[in-house]
Design a protein around this motif. Sequence first.
Motif, PDB file in Angstrom:
ATOM      1  N   UNK B  47       0.826  -1.212   0.000  1.00  0.00           N
ATOM      2  CA  UNK B  47       0.000   0.000   0.000  1.00  0.00           C
ATOM      3  C   UNK B  47       0.857   1.257   0.000  1.00  0.00           C
ATOM      4  N   UNK B  50       2.446   1.580  -3.401  1.00  0.00           N
ATOM      5  CA  UNK B  50       1.370   1.872  -4.334  1.00  0.00           C
ATOM      6  C   UNK B  50       0.899   3.325  -4.241  1.00  0.00           C
ATOM      7  N   UNK B  62      -7.599  -3.609 -15.653  1.00  0.00           N
ATOM      8  CA  UNK B  62      -7.634  -3.498 -14.202  1.00  0.00           C
ATOM      9  C   UNK B  62      -6.224  -3.456 -13.638  1.00  0.00           C
ATOM     10  N   UNK B 270     -12.645   5.053   0.777  1.00  0.00           N
ATOM     11  CA  UNK B 270     -11.561   4.178   0.306  1.00  0.00           C
ATOM     12  C   UNK B 270     -12.136   3.103  -0.617  1.00  0.00           C
ATOM     13  N   UNK B 271     -13.243   2.526  -0.182  1.00  0.00           N
ATOM     14  CA  UNK B 271     -13.867   1.465  -0.974  1.00  0.00           C
ATOM     15  C   UNK B 271     -14.322   2.001  -2.332  1.00  0.00           C
ATOM     16  N   UNK B 274     -11.385   2.844  -4.656  1.00  0.00           N
ATOM     17  CA  UNK B 274     -10.703   1.671  -5.181  1.00  0.00           C
ATOM     18  C   UNK B 274     -11.562   0.913  -6.185  1.00  0.00           C
ATOM     19  N   UNK B 275     -12.849   0.690  -5.826  1.00  0.00           N
ATOM     20  CA  UNK B 275     -13.665  -0.205  -6.628  1.00  0.00           C
ATOM     21  C   UNK B 275     -14.458   0.501  -7.726  1.00  0.00           C
ATOM     22  N   UNK B 280      -6.627   2.709  -7.663  1.00  0.00           N
ATOM     23  CA  UNK B 280      -6.016   1.935  -6.584  1.00  0.00           C
ATOM     24  C   UNK B 280      -4.977   2.745  -5.820  1.00  0.00           C
ATOM     25  N   UNK B 283      -6.678   5.190  -3.525  1.00  0.00           N
ATOM     26  CA  UNK B 283      -7.301   4.382  -2.472  1.00  0.00           C
ATOM     27  C   UNK B 283      -6.280   3.963  -1.416  1.00  0.00           C
ATOM     28  N   UNK B 284      -5.095   3.551  -1.865  1.00  0.00           N
ATOM     29  CA  UNK B 284      -4.038   3.168  -0.915  1.00  0.00           C
ATOM     30  C   UNK B 284      -3.615   4.358  -0.065  1.00  0.00           C
ATOM     31  N   UNK B 287      -6.133   4.900   2.534  1.00  0.00           N
ATOM     32  CA  UNK B 287      -6.055   3.878   3.586  1.00  0.00           C
ATOM     33  C   UNK B 287      -4.914   4.199   4.549  1.00  0.00           C
TER      34      UNK B 287
END
Lengths: 300, 311
Positions: B47, B50, B62, B270-271, B274-275, B280, B283-284, B287
């Motif tokens: 993370x 990233x 992806x 965050x979810x 990321x999704x 990503x 999102x990292x 987090x």
Amino acid sequence: MTAIPARKTGRRTTEKTVGVEQAPLWSKVVIAVIMVLATLYFIIPVVWLIIAATKSSGDLYSTPGFSFAHWSLFDNLGSLASYRGGIFWRWILNSAVYSVLGAFLTTVISALCGYALAVYEFRGKRTLMTALLISLLVPTTVLAQPIFLLLVHIGLNNNMLGVLLPSLVYPFGVMLSYTTTMSSVPKEMLEAARIDGAGEFRTFFTIAWRLMSTGLTTVILFSFVASWNSFLLPLFVLDDPQLYPVTLGLVDWSQQSTSVAGLGTLTIIGSLVTVVPIVLAFAVLQRFWRSGLTAGGVKF
Amino acid sequence: MSSAADTGRRSPRTRSSSSGSGVTPYVFILPFVILFAAFLVAPLVVAIVNSLFATQHSGLGFSGGGTTSFVWFKNYVTALTDAGFIRGFGRVLLFGIVQVPVMLGLALLFALITDSASIKFTKSFQLAVFLPYAVPGVVAALIWGFLYQPGVSPIVQGLRGIGIPANFLTPGTVLWAIANVSTWGYVGVNMIIMYGALQAIPKDVLEAARIDGAGALRTAFSIKIPLIAPSILLTCLFSIIGTIQLFNEPQVLRTITSNVTANFTPNMAIYQTTMSSNDLNLGSAMAIVLGIVTFILSIGVSRMSTRGAGA
């Protein structure tokens, strides 16, 4: 407000120094009212769930919430079992794997490590202890996104192992096993076992394991609840509904229920079927979680 | 190998206790250490690395299909200037300031009530209060979700029947609707922890208070509560950590109301990043930010607790 009743009861106790403290009537009434209201608050959602689970989809929206209507419990159970080839039971099975198997493995792994930290001297012990203490402050949900990225890298996303394996890392369980070993496994007893020629593993599994049981009950309980409640990690990791734990499946149904007729009822009956066994287990196992949680709380 | 010799030099007693152990301790710790490295240390490293990169997506790819470049702390700047993400922190802070004291206050009240010897039905009362803990947070949110919906809820209908236009799912009330679900679920476990601490108070201390003429309330405030302060602070620490990570309940209520936004709490942001946004890297970074905030708050609370215990 604190002083006045205190003085009052103070006078009372000088009259009756023996026996249980005698509370004035008004305070008894207040406490009784608090207890009744609190019980209602905690029980009502469950009562509503039970009643709602016996209703057909039509009755759910057209009859009063706390009264029974036409008895459709068994019809609902039937549709729950048959919906999409019985996927609900698959979810229950998945949850059992994630939580029951998960909690058991977590406890064994944590107990082995905590025991070794308490009993042996070895190189790297201090490093491991420091890492453990730091990791206690890393919240599990913060790890969900990073774990997901890692699982994608190693090809374990959308795989049951991707949910099960990360849940086995439970630093709190190791710390608890460590303190339990320190407090309830006497060194002399291990000495005696060694003199009798028992191997280290045999000593652990036949003697220490049993002495650690109170602390390990806490570990198994907490890790079970943690993985039973786990939602964020499976949400990240699993795409295939066949691999969902029951929580994820029910939320999926709830989401679709706005457009698919009857799914609201299935969500309700599914929630009930999910909750009943675990509530019964907690009620029957009272002795264990009471002592376990108490031990966990007092130790810190 | 050398460890046995090491300890041998220190004291003969520990040598005999780890005699012939050599690799034994390592075998004991191996399963945990491997899993710890794989699913706690490695993800954090992934993370952090990233979060320092940015991926320019060329297609729908992806993992592949994009150019990745090192951007230093750009993602952190983006995260910290994202109004939605910051508002999520504000929301969980407000939630925590109100919900944690209410929940722990109730837990303490119930613990004191059931600790008092003169009250009947304490065991069954405790069971009723504790049982919601056995209901997964997600299922609890589903059940309460039904009880919040005017179409099904007997509570909303009842309140409207007596002239109160109740609506638990407006933008202003939905946060407290979520707080109610958390309170319902977690009062019990906190009560049991505090009750355990109360039961561990030596009986002669309470006896002394009683002989000195202290009543039940006085004893509670001057003796019992100060003595179980460490346990209360422990539950406080757990509750605060839980609050910052709030995810399950709002995510579930999102399925029944649009007033819970996709980035309602930091974890939801965050979810979503990321999704849904498929970023990503950002999102990292988010987090990591959430982890650091939690870490600082935990340290702060435990500092407070040690100072409180020392005074």
